[in-house]
Write a protein that holds these residues in place. Structure first.
Motif, PDB file in Angstrom:
ATOM      1  N   PHE A  99       0.832  -1.202   0.000  1.00  0.00           N
ATOM      2  CA  PHE A  99       0.000   0.000   0.000  1.00  0.00           C
ATOM      3  C   PHE A  99       0.870   1.257   0.000  1.00  0.00           C
ATOM      4  O   PHE A  99       1.993   1.258   0.514  1.00  0.00           O
ATOM      5  CB  PHE A  99      -0.901   0.045   1.239  1.00  0.00           C
ATOM      6  CG  PHE A  99      -1.925  -1.062   1.309  1.00  0.00           C
ATOM      7  CD1 PHE A  99      -3.169  -0.912   0.719  1.00  0.00           C
ATOM      8  CD2 PHE A  99      -1.634  -2.250   1.964  1.00  0.00           C
ATOM      9  CE1 PHE A  99      -4.108  -1.930   0.774  1.00  0.00           C
ATOM     10  CE2 PHE A  99      -2.565  -3.271   2.030  1.00  0.00           C
ATOM     11  CZ  PHE A  99      -3.815  -3.108   1.437  1.00  0.00           C
ATOM     12  N   THR A 100       0.340   2.328  -0.566  1.00  0.00           N
ATOM     13  CA  THR A 100       0.910   3.664  -0.430  1.00  0.00           C
ATOM     14  C   THR A 100      -0.196   4.560   0.111  1.00  0.00           C
ATOM     15  O   THR A 100      -1.287   4.612  -0.465  1.00  0.00           O
ATOM     16  CB  THR A 100       1.388   4.228  -1.787  1.00  0.00           C
ATOM     17  OG1 THR A 100       2.395   3.372  -2.325  1.00  0.00           O
ATOM     18  CG2 THR A 100       1.951   5.630  -1.619  1.00  0.00           C
ATOM     19  N   PHE A 101       0.068   5.218   1.224  1.00  0.00           N
ATOM     20  CA  PHE A 101      -0.912   6.129   1.817  1.00  0.00           C
ATOM     21  C   PHE A 101      -0.489   7.574   1.561  1.00  0.00           C
ATOM     22  O   PHE A 101       0.647   7.952   1.866  1.00  0.00           O
ATOM     23  CB  PHE A 101      -1.046   5.882   3.323  1.00  0.00           C
ATOM     24  CG  PHE A 101      -1.879   4.683   3.667  1.00  0.00           C
ATOM     25  CD1 PHE A 101      -3.216   4.823   4.004  1.00  0.00           C
ATOM     26  CD2 PHE A 101      -1.336   3.404   3.643  1.00  0.00           C
ATOM     27  CE1 PHE A 101      -3.999   3.716   4.315  1.00  0.00           C
ATOM     28  CE2 PHE A 101      -2.094   2.297   3.944  1.00  0.00           C
ATOM     29  CZ  PHE A 101      -3.433   2.448   4.280  1.00  0.00           C
ATOM     30  N   VAL A 187      -2.780   2.674  -4.010  1.00  0.00           N
ATOM     31  CA  VAL A 187      -2.590   4.028  -3.495  1.00  0.00           C
ATOM     32  C   VAL A 187      -3.896   4.529  -2.890  1.00  0.00           C
ATOM     33  O   VAL A 187      -4.940   4.533  -3.561  1.00  0.00           O
ATOM     34  CB  VAL A 187      -2.125   4.985  -4.608  1.00  0.00           C
ATOM     35  CG1 VAL A 187      -1.930   6.396  -4.048  1.00  0.00           C
ATOM     36  CG2 VAL A 187      -0.827   4.487  -5.230  1.00  0.00           C
ATOM     37  N   ILE A 188      -3.798   4.960  -1.641  1.00  0.00           N
ATOM     38  CA  ILE A 188      -4.983   5.414  -0.899  1.00  0.00           C
ATOM     39  C   ILE A 188      -4.781   6.841  -0.434  1.00  0.00           C
ATOM     40  O   ILE A 188      -3.788   7.157   0.233  1.00  0.00           O
ATOM     41  CB  ILE A 188      -5.240   4.510   0.325  1.00  0.00           C
ATOM     42  CG1 ILE A 188      -5.479   3.065  -0.134  1.00  0.00           C
ATOM     43  CG2 ILE A 188      -6.421   5.021   1.141  1.00  0.00           C
ATOM     44  CD1 ILE A 188      -5.329   2.054   0.956  1.00  0.00           C
ATOM     45  N   ASP A 189      -5.706   7.708  -0.796  1.00  0.00           N
ATOM     46  CA  ASP A 189      -5.685   9.089  -0.318  1.00  0.00           C
ATOM     47  C   ASP A 189      -6.245   9.103   1.104  1.00  0.00           C
ATOM     48  O   ASP A 189      -7.441   8.906   1.317  1.00  0.00           O
ATOM     49  CB  ASP A 189      -6.520   9.989  -1.231  1.00  0.00           C
ATOM     50  CG  ASP A 189      -6.432  11.460  -0.842  1.00  0.00           C
ATOM     51  OD1 ASP A 189      -5.930  11.767   0.261  1.00  0.00           O
ATOM     52  OD2 ASP A 189      -6.884  12.307  -1.626  1.00  0.00           O
ATOM     53  N   ALA A 190      -5.356   9.324   2.062  1.00  0.00           N
ATOM     54  CA  ALA A 190      -5.748   9.391   3.471  1.00  0.00           C
ATOM     55  C   ALA A 190      -5.460  10.778   4.019  1.00  0.00           C
ATOM     56  O   ALA A 190      -5.198  10.957   5.204  1.00  0.00           O
ATOM     57  CB  ALA A 190      -5.016   8.326   4.279  1.00  0.00           C
ATOM     58  N   ILE A 198      -6.973   5.762  -4.949  1.00  0.00           N
ATOM     59  CA  ILE A 198      -6.524   6.508  -6.129  1.00  0.00           C
ATOM     60  C   ILE A 198      -6.071   5.551  -7.222  1.00  0.00           C
ATOM     61  O   ILE A 198      -6.272   5.808  -8.412  1.00  0.00           O
ATOM     62  CB  ILE A 198      -5.361   7.456  -5.762  1.00  0.00           C
ATOM     63  CG1 ILE A 198      -5.776   8.415  -4.636  1.00  0.00           C
ATOM     64  CG2 ILE A 198      -4.874   8.227  -6.984  1.00  0.00           C
ATOM     65  CD1 ILE A 198      -6.948   9.306  -4.996  1.00  0.00           C
ATOM     66  N   ARG A 199      -5.434   4.461  -6.839  1.00  0.00           N
ATOM     67  CA  ARG A 199      -5.003   3.432  -7.794  1.00  0.00           C
ATOM     68  C   ARG A 199      -5.164   2.069  -7.147  1.00  0.00           C
ATOM     69  O   ARG A 199      -4.623   1.822  -6.074  1.00  0.00           O
ATOM     70  CB  ARG A 199      -3.530   3.643  -8.185  1.00  0.00           C
ATOM     71  CG  ARG A 199      -3.005   2.589  -9.175  1.00  0.00           C
ATOM     72  CD  ARG A 199      -1.525   2.770  -9.439  1.00  0.00           C
ATOM     73  NE  ARG A 199      -0.685   2.407  -8.293  1.00  0.00           N
ATOM     74  CZ  ARG A 199       0.603   2.697  -8.172  1.00  0.00           C
ATOM     75  NH1 ARG A 199       1.203   3.363  -9.133  1.00  0.00           N
ATOM     76  NH2 ARG A 199       1.278   2.325  -7.097  1.00  0.00           N
TER      77      ARG A 199
END
Length: 208
Positions: A99-101, A187-190, A198-199
């Motif tokens: 994951f990417t936050f 990819v998560i917009d937190a 987001i992706r």
């Protein structure tokens, strides 16, 4: 000059080789390294010339780069991003993992890397090599996915020979960690508590 190739096994990364990678990073080098998703390219976040070079390689203006950073764990994330209680609880389940936050950036990011950004992407890969590098370096490294811009059979190449052939004149050191995956991180917009994907990548957010 062609990149130096360094073979490292995930199961037991050689400390001497990790030290060699750290020296390269501190000297302003660009490295390519394996993660739990795809291979990544990056540098030390405190090496301005390396950030400039990496931005140029990606066709980005330095002040508009969208690079994320790799941390070894959650302990020092607050130095670089503002994390709400809700986001921390979710990240604690997600990391280490694919994951990417995206979080609000703090003023502690290096000045050049801050540019005009308000947010910063945070990664904690479930892979021993980047973890060992960051721990030995003492601060995060930049992460941006290695893409196949030549053959385009796979957007993210997973064969180390292809990665070397396409990037040996751009990177200073390439870590041969064997085969990788072909799906990047999710990819998560937190940046607020209304999380948004987001992706969609390897990580399944619903499982968190």
């Amino acid at each position: 000059m062609a990149a130096e190739i360094l073979k490292i096994y995930e199961q037991d990364p050689d400390p001497k080789k990790i030290d060699q990678i750290v020296r390269c990073l501190k000297d302003g080098g660009i490295i390519i390294y394996p993660t739990d998703t795809v291979y990544a390219m990056g540098c030390d976040i405190y090496q301005n010339r390396a950030i400039e070079k990496l931005s140029a390689l990606k066709g980005l203006k330095v002040k508009k780069n969208n690079f994320s950073i790799v941390c070894s764990d959650l302990s020092n994330i607050a130095d670089y991003a503002r994390v709400s209680n809700k986001a921390f609880k979710v990240m604690k389940k997600a990391f280490p993992g694919p994951f990417t936050f995206i979080l609000p950036a703090t003023g502690k990011l290096p000045k050049l890397f801050q540019s005009n950004r308000k947010n910063i992407g945070i990664r904690v890969p479930d892979h021993a090599v980047p973890k060992a590098i960051v721990e030995a370096l003492g601060n995060p490294i930049i992460t941006t996915s290695v893409k196949d811009d030549v053959d385009n059979l796979l957007e993210y190449p997973n064969e180390i020979d292809i990665i070397i052939a396409q990037n040996e004149n751009d990177a200073d050191l390439i870590i041969d960690g064997g085969w990788s995956g072909i799906v990047p991180s999710t990819v998560i917009d937190a940046s607020d508590d209304d999380f948004e994907i987001i992706r969609q990548g390897l990580g399944i957010f619903e499982d968190l």
